[in-house]
Design a protein around this motif. Structure first.
Motif, PDB file in Angstrom:
ATOM      1  N   GLU A  57       0.840  -1.206   0.000  1.00  0.00           N
ATOM      2  CA  GLU A  57       0.000   0.000   0.000  1.00  0.00           C
ATOM      3  C   GLU A  57       0.872   1.252   0.000  1.00  0.00           C
ATOM      4  N   GLU A  58       1.877   1.237   0.837  1.00  0.00           N
ATOM      5  CA  GLU A  58       2.828   2.357   0.939  1.00  0.00           C
ATOM      6  C   GLU A  58       4.212   1.789   0.625  1.00  0.00           C
ATOM      7  N   THR A  59       4.537   1.729  -0.663  1.00  0.00           N
ATOM      8  CA  THR A  59       5.713   0.982  -1.102  1.00  0.00           C
ATOM      9  C   THR A  59       7.001   1.787  -0.930  1.00  0.00           C
ATOM     10  N   PRO A  60       7.991   1.213  -0.244  1.00  0.00           N
ATOM     11  CA  PRO A  60       9.294   1.891  -0.160  1.00  0.00           C
ATOM     12  C   PRO A  60       9.994   1.819  -1.508  1.00  0.00           C
ATOM     13  N   ASP A  61      10.996   2.647  -1.704  1.00  0.00           N
ATOM     14  CA  ASP A  61      11.739   2.616  -2.960  1.00  0.00           C
ATOM     15  C   ASP A  61      12.522   1.314  -3.093  1.00  0.00           C
ATOM     16  N   PHE A  62      12.958   0.778  -1.941  1.00  0.00           N
ATOM     17  CA  PHE A  62      13.686  -0.486  -1.966  1.00  0.00           C
ATOM     18  C   PHE A  62      13.592  -1.154  -0.597  1.00  0.00           C
ATOM     19  N   LEU A  63      13.451  -2.494  -0.634  1.00  0.00           N
ATOM     20  CA  LEU A  63      13.406  -3.287   0.595  1.00  0.00           C
ATOM     21  C   LEU A  63      14.440  -4.396   0.510  1.00  0.00           C
ATOM     22  N   PHE A  64      15.327  -4.440   1.479  1.00  0.00           N
ATOM     23  CA  PHE A  64      16.287  -5.541   1.616  1.00  0.00           C
ATOM     24  C   PHE A  64      15.776  -6.420   2.749  1.00  0.00           C
ATOM     25  N   LEU A  65      15.461  -7.667   2.434  1.00  0.00           N
ATOM     26  CA  LEU A  65      14.854  -8.569   3.405  1.00  0.00           C
ATOM     27  C   LEU A  65      15.861  -9.634   3.800  1.00  0.00           C
ATOM     28  N   GLN A  66      16.372  -9.548   5.024  1.00  0.00           N
ATOM     29  CA  GLN A  66      17.431 -10.433   5.508  1.00  0.00           C
ATOM     30  C   GLN A  66      16.879 -11.441   6.511  1.00  0.00           C
ATOM     31  N   THR A  67      17.134 -12.732   6.256  1.00  0.00           N
ATOM     32  CA  THR A  67      16.656 -13.784   7.146  1.00  0.00           C
ATOM     33  C   THR A  67      17.552 -15.006   7.025  1.00  0.00           C
ATOM     34  N   THR A 107       9.616 -18.183   2.172  1.00  0.00           N
ATOM     35  CA  THR A 107       8.947 -18.637   0.951  1.00  0.00           C
ATOM     36  C   THR A 107       7.426 -18.588   1.079  1.00  0.00           C
ATOM     37  N   ARG A 108       6.909 -18.568   2.281  1.00  0.00           N
ATOM     38  CA  ARG A 108       5.465 -18.431   2.498  1.00  0.00           C
ATOM     39  C   ARG A 108       4.936 -17.154   1.861  1.00  0.00           C
ATOM     40  N   ASP A 109       5.793 -16.128   1.800  1.00  0.00           N
ATOM     41  CA  ASP A 109       5.360 -14.812   1.340  1.00  0.00           C
ATOM     42  C   ASP A 109       5.759 -14.514  -0.104  1.00  0.00           C
ATOM     43  N   ILE A 110       6.014 -15.548  -0.865  1.00  0.00           N
ATOM     44  CA  ILE A 110       6.387 -15.356  -2.269  1.00  0.00           C
ATOM     45  C   ILE A 110       5.344 -14.543  -3.018  1.00  0.00           C
ATOM     46  N   ASP A 111       4.071 -14.759  -2.710  1.00  0.00           N
ATOM     47  CA  ASP A 111       3.017 -14.026  -3.413  1.00  0.00           C
ATOM     48  C   ASP A 111       3.165 -12.521  -3.236  1.00  0.00           C
ATOM     49  N   LEU A 112       3.531 -12.088  -2.036  1.00  0.00           N
ATOM     50  CA  LEU A 112       3.705 -10.656  -1.770  1.00  0.00           C
ATOM     51  C   LEU A 112       5.019 -10.143  -2.348  1.00  0.00           C
ATOM     52  N   LEU A 113       6.067 -10.929  -2.219  1.00  0.00           N
ATOM     53  CA  LEU A 113       7.384 -10.509  -2.700  1.00  0.00           C
ATOM     54  C   LEU A 113       7.385 -10.340  -4.217  1.00  0.00           C
ATOM     55  N   LYS A 114       6.635 -11.172  -4.925  1.00  0.00           N
ATOM     56  CA  LYS A 114       6.545 -11.040  -6.384  1.00  0.00           C
ATOM     57  C   LYS A 114       5.938  -9.693  -6.774  1.00  0.00           C
ATOM     58  N   LYS A 115       5.015  -9.211  -5.968  1.00  0.00           N
ATOM     59  CA  LYS A 115       4.365  -7.936  -6.269  1.00  0.00           C
ATOM     60  C   LYS A 115       5.307  -6.754  -6.081  1.00  0.00           C
ATOM     61  N   LEU A 116       6.330  -6.928  -5.250  1.00  0.00           N
ATOM     62  CA  LEU A 116       7.312  -5.858  -5.048  1.00  0.00           C
ATOM     63  C   LEU A 116       8.324  -5.789  -6.188  1.00  0.00           C
ATOM     64  N   GLY A 117       8.396  -6.858  -6.989  1.00  0.00           N
ATOM     65  CA  GLY A 117       9.255  -6.854  -8.174  1.00  0.00           C
ATOM     66  C   GLY A 117      10.711  -6.582  -7.859  1.00  0.00           C
ATOM     67  N   ASN A 118      11.304  -5.656  -8.615  1.00  0.00           N
ATOM     68  CA  ASN A 118      12.727  -5.323  -8.429  1.00  0.00           C
ATOM     69  C   ASN A 118      12.967  -4.351  -7.284  1.00  0.00           C
ATOM     70  N   GLN A 119      11.918  -4.049  -6.553  1.00  0.00           N
ATOM     71  CA  GLN A 119      12.078  -3.163  -5.395  1.00  0.00           C
ATOM     72  C   GLN A 119      12.423  -3.938  -4.126  1.00  0.00           C
ATOM     73  N   VAL A 120      12.676  -5.237  -4.274  1.00  0.00           N
ATOM     74  CA  VAL A 120      13.038  -6.058  -3.119  1.00  0.00           C
ATOM     75  C   VAL A 120      14.221  -6.949  -3.475  1.00  0.00           C
ATOM     76  N   LEU A 121      15.062  -7.233  -2.486  1.00  0.00           N
ATOM     77  CA  LEU A 121      16.089  -8.261  -2.589  1.00  0.00           C
ATOM     78  C   LEU A 121      16.000  -9.097  -1.325  1.00  0.00           C
ATOM     79  N   VAL A 122      15.808 -10.394  -1.498  1.00  0.00           N
ATOM     80  CA  VAL A 122      15.767 -11.309  -0.358  1.00  0.00           C
ATOM     81  C   VAL A 122      17.148 -11.917  -0.172  1.00  0.00           C
ATOM     82  N   SER A 123      17.661 -11.829   1.032  1.00  0.00           N
ATOM     83  CA  SER A 123      18.987 -12.349   1.360  1.00  0.00           C
ATOM     84  C   SER A 123      18.841 -13.398   2.450  1.00  0.00           C
ATOM     85  N   ILE A 124      19.238 -14.621   2.143  1.00  0.00           N
ATOM     86  CA  ILE A 124      19.161 -15.706   3.131  1.00  0.00           C
ATOM     87  C   ILE A 124      20.567 -16.089   3.568  1.00  0.00           C
TER      88      ILE A 124
END
Length: 274
Positions: free
Chosen positions: A113-123, A129-146
């Motif tokens: 709803e209020e999208t940041p310019d970029f999200l780095f998600l570290q875990t 992987t449960r949230d793949i549906d949401l992460l796909k919607k963020l497109g290139n505005q997210v990087l997931v780091s495991i």
């Protein structure tokens, strides 16, 4: 032993990026404390842990009003410039309590709803992987780091026995990549590993970040020394790995499977893209 869990009301959910994460406008921690309780975690030497009666890993606070705060704070921050968020800097957003609360998932929904310019998600949890549906919607505005600090379960059990098994993390990386989500493996901190480690990573990701205690604990290795990690290496006949130059040997191995441009060292691998 299960950690003690408490719900708390927070004043804010976004914190100004600083220090190692000064490339971000903000950091976001859905929880305080972390049930994974890794022996080497630099947060053990920070005030949030030092002034707590329970040991690190034995308590978790849920920021119950985090979603409401985020919906207010992102628009406010955007008025001052670009908003880049590192989630999370002092906890794991997908630690076990997340199965029940789904707080991190709710925060991601708020970001749609209020999208940041970029999200780095570290875990270090396959639960991401449960949230793949949401992460796909963020497109290139997210990087997931495991985090995959080793490929050896015997080593993980010495340094991070409460953390998820390595096989599950590698599987999660592959699943995210196949879903088209930008992803990296974070060898952070580097722990003893096998010669097959680069190949195992290459099967799962195209990008890796390599870090160690000396570059990545925010104090040139001093925090790690205070935690007694050197002794832990030596007690298990792994002392040769506790060296400032070890990462260079592993980088050379990684170059056999990854291009130079897809191998990042320490801080640069956790920065938002240019």
């Amino acid at each position: 032993m299960k950690p003690s869990i408490q719900s708390r009301t927070s004043r804010t959910i976004l914190t100004k990026g600083s220090g190692f994460l000064n490339g971000y406008s903000h950091t976001l921690n859905p929880y305080a404390g972390c049930a994974f309780g890794c022996s080497y975690c630099y947060v053990r030497r920070m005030p949030i842990a030092l002034f707590r009666e329970e040991d690190w890993g034995e308590w978790v606070d849920i920021k119950e009003n985090g979603v409401a705060l985020l919906k207010k704070e992102i628009p406010k921050a955007k008025k001052k410039g670009k908003v880049s968020i590192f989630m999370s800097s002092s906890t794991d957003p997908y630690q076990p309590i997340e199965y029940k609360t789904e707080l991190t998932r709710s925060l991601l929904e708020a970001m749609l709803e209020e999208t940041p310019d970029f999200l780095f998600l570290q875990t270090r949890s396959p639960l991401v992987t449960r949230d793949i549906d949401l992460l796909k919607k963020l497109g290139n505005q997210v990087l997931v780091s495991i985090t995959v600090e080793t490929d050896l379960e015997s080593v993980r059990k010495i340094f991070a026995p409460q953390a998820p098994p390595i096989g599950g993390r590698l599987k999660a990386l592959k699943e995210l990549r196949e879903a088209g989500i930008p992803v990296q493996a974070a060898i952070a901190p580097l722990l003893p590993c096998s010669e097959d480690f680069p190949e195992k990573l290459h099967r799962a990701v195209n990008r890796v970040t390599l870090d160690d205690f000396f570059m990545g604990d925010g104090s040139g290795g001093k925090r790690t020394e205070q935690l007694g990690i050197r002794k832990l290496f030596e007690e298990h006949n792994l002392g040769d790995w506790y060296d400032r130059k070890t990462y260079l040997k592993i980088k050379n191995r990684l170059l056999e499977k990854f291009s130079e441009g897809n191998i990042f060292i320490s801080q640069e691998g956790f920065y938002p893209p240019n």
